[in-house]
Write a protein that holds these residues in place. Structure first.
Motif, PDB file in Angstrom:
ATOM      1  N   GLU A   1      -4.367   0.006   4.819  1.00 26.58           N
ATOM      2  CA  GLU A   1      -5.325   0.435   3.795  1.00 26.58           C
ATOM      3  C   GLU A   1      -4.702   0.370   2.406  1.00 26.58           C
ATOM      4  N   GLU A   2      -3.430   0.699   2.315  1.00 22.47           N
ATOM      5  CA  GLU A   2      -2.746   0.666   1.019  1.00 22.47           C
ATOM      6  C   GLU A   2      -2.615  -0.758   0.500  1.00 22.47           C
ATOM      7  N   ILE A   3      -2.225  -1.675   1.379  1.00 23.76           N
ATOM      8  CA  ILE A   3      -1.991  -3.055   0.961  1.00 23.76           C
ATOM      9  C   ILE A   3      -3.282  -3.859   0.892  1.00 23.76           C
ATOM     10  N   GLY A   4      -4.272  -3.449   1.704  1.00 20.98           N
ATOM     11  CA  GLY A   4      -5.536  -4.173   1.707  1.00 20.98           C
ATOM     12  C   GLY A   4      -5.656  -5.196   2.809  1.00 20.98           C
ATOM     13  N   ILE A   5      -4.961  -4.942   3.933  1.00 23.48           N
ATOM     14  CA  ILE A   5      -5.069  -5.820   5.095  1.00 23.48           C
ATOM     15  C   ILE A   5      -5.284  -4.943   6.323  1.00 23.48           C
ATOM     16  N   SER A   6      -5.529  -5.552   7.473  1.00 21.93           N
ATOM     17  CA  SER A   6      -5.805  -4.780   8.677  1.00 21.93           C
ATOM     18  C   SER A   6      -4.520  -4.196   9.266  1.00 21.93           C
ATOM     19  N   SER A   7      -4.683  -3.167  10.083  1.00 25.76           N
ATOM     20  CA  SER A   7      -3.523  -2.569  10.742  1.00 25.76           C
ATOM     21  C   SER A   7      -2.876  -3.558  11.703  1.00 25.76           C
ATOM     22  N   SER A   8      -3.689  -4.455  12.303  1.00 33.13           N
ATOM     23  CA  SER A   8      -3.116  -5.447  13.217  1.00 33.13           C
ATOM     24  C   SER A   8      -2.268  -6.456  12.433  1.00 33.13           C
ATOM     25  N   ALA A   9      -2.666  -6.759  11.199  1.00 31.00           N
ATOM     26  CA  ALA A   9      -1.861  -7.659  10.374  1.00 31.00           C
ATOM     27  C   ALA A   9      -0.529  -7.002  10.006  1.00 31.00           C
ATOM     28  N   ILE A  10      -0.563  -5.701   9.758  1.00 27.51           N
ATOM     29  CA  ILE A  10       0.686  -4.966   9.490  1.00 27.51           C
ATOM     30  C   ILE A  10       1.587  -5.036  10.710  1.00 27.51           C
ATOM     31  N   SER A  11       1.009  -4.752  11.889  1.00 27.16           N
ATOM     32  CA  SER A  11       1.780  -4.775  13.125  1.00 27.16           C
ATOM     33  C   SER A  11       2.382  -6.155  13.367  1.00 27.16           C
ATOM     34  N   HIS A  12       1.589  -7.214  13.135  1.00 35.32           N
ATOM     35  CA  HIS A  12       2.077  -8.578  13.338  1.00 35.32           C
ATOM     36  C   HIS A  12       3.231  -8.886  12.378  1.00 35.32           C
ATOM     37  N   SER A  13       3.108  -8.470  11.120  1.00 34.22           N
ATOM     38  CA  SER A  13       4.168  -8.734  10.137  1.00 34.22           C
ATOM     39  C   SER A  13       5.463  -8.032  10.526  1.00 34.22           C
ATOM     40  N   ILE A  14       5.333  -6.796  11.008  1.00 39.55           N
ATOM     41  CA  ILE A  14       6.535  -6.050  11.371  1.00 39.55           C
ATOM     42  C   ILE A  14       7.172  -6.622  12.634  1.00 39.55           C
TER      43      ILE A  14
END
Length: 295
Positions: free
Chosen positions: A26-39
């Motif tokens: 929400e802070e960056i403006g992408i989905s939580s799944s995109a955050i998980s994939h990046s990490i």
């Protein structure tokens, strides 16, 4: 090691702060799944897990905490650099100043400076440290005492007069310099001119210590206004209190005052090209009736 994608580091830093992939997204403006994939991609590239996953919550493990210290510092540096460059183009002055000079002399004049120079933005920090220019923290510094760092442009800010000051009702009991030997004397620990120097300038053996002690002149001045005793202070720093009658100089014309250069405007040579530094230096010297610096 392969280069780490900046987007993955950004996702990691946001998730580490938020403790949640959803909140980071929400802070960056992408989905939580995109955050998980990046990490996940970052962990694969580094060959180490960075989080302990517990349901929807995530917590940094030891490796993640170590990485976070460096990544957070790096992003802070980037934010500061971007902010500085962007704001400096809009005429930002990042000024460091000795605390009492800032509180007693500069702040009361700041409104006048800003009204004379529309568009100038001032970020003011006060402290007793000497100039810190190595990491581009400040554009200029008004320091107390000559700077210890070499290679700076140094503008002495004129002589200051140091004299005994007290509330009007106390002044009525002080008719000569020797009357101060039995008075409550307010002392400032960090001053370059203290009571011993003043007594010596008036050929009087210094009085035994008595009265209140403070480590900043602005506190000593406030204490004198409140009637706690006689302060030995710069008339420059106490000019408002003298002008409105809250403080008087009981020995004016009857004792020898001490004069000295107390404050200096300093800045790196590279900073003299900055419009904000030029503007401030010229304004400051004009306010103090000093020759304007030639840039």
């Amino acid at each position: 090691m392969r280069r780490l994608p900046l987007s993955a580091l950004q996702a990691f830093e946001a998730a580490a702060r938020a403790g949640s992939f959803r909140a980071a997204g929400e802070e960056i403006g992408i989905s939580s799944s995109a955050i998980s994939h990046s990490i996940r991609k970052l962990e694969t590239l580094m060959g180490s897990a960075l989080f302990d996953r517990e349901g929807r919550s995530v917590h940094l493990n030891a490796a993640g905490e170590m990485l976070m210290r460096h990544v957070a510092a790096g992003f802070d540096e980037m934010r500061q650099g971007i902010e500085t460059v962007g704001a400096r183009s809009g005429n930002l002055l990042r000024l460091h100043c000795a605390p009492s000079m800032a509180a007693q002399w500069l702040l009361p004049r700041l409104r006048g400076l800003l009204s004379e120079q529309p568009g100038l933005a001032v970020r003011l920090s006060a402290g007793v440290d000497y100039p810190r220019f190595e990491h581009d923290e400040f554009d200029a510094d008004i320091c107390y005492g000559p700077p210890r760092q070499e290679g700076l442009i140094v503008i002495p800010l004129g002589e200051e007069t140091v004299t005994p000051l007290c509330a009007p009702d106390l002044a009525a009991r002080i008719g000569s310099a020797k009357d101060l030997l039995s008075a409550e004397l307010i002392d400032s620990d960090n001053k370059r001119v203290r009571w011993n120097s003043w007594f010596q300038a008036n050929d009087i053996a210094p009085a035994a210590p008595r009265g209140s002690r403070f480590d900043r002149s602005f506190m000593a001045i406030a204490a004198a206004v409140d009637g706690l005793g006689v302060a030995l202070e710069s008339t420059r720093l106490a000019e408002r209190e003298i002008a409105d009658g809250r403080l008087v100089a009981p020995l004016a014309g009857r004792a020898h005052d001490v004069t000295y250069v107390g404050h200096y405007l300093v800045f790196p040579r590279i900073a003299k090209a900055r419009r904000s530094v030029k503007t401030f230096a010229r304004w400051l010297t004009t306010e103090l009736s000093l020759p304007s610096p030639k840039f």
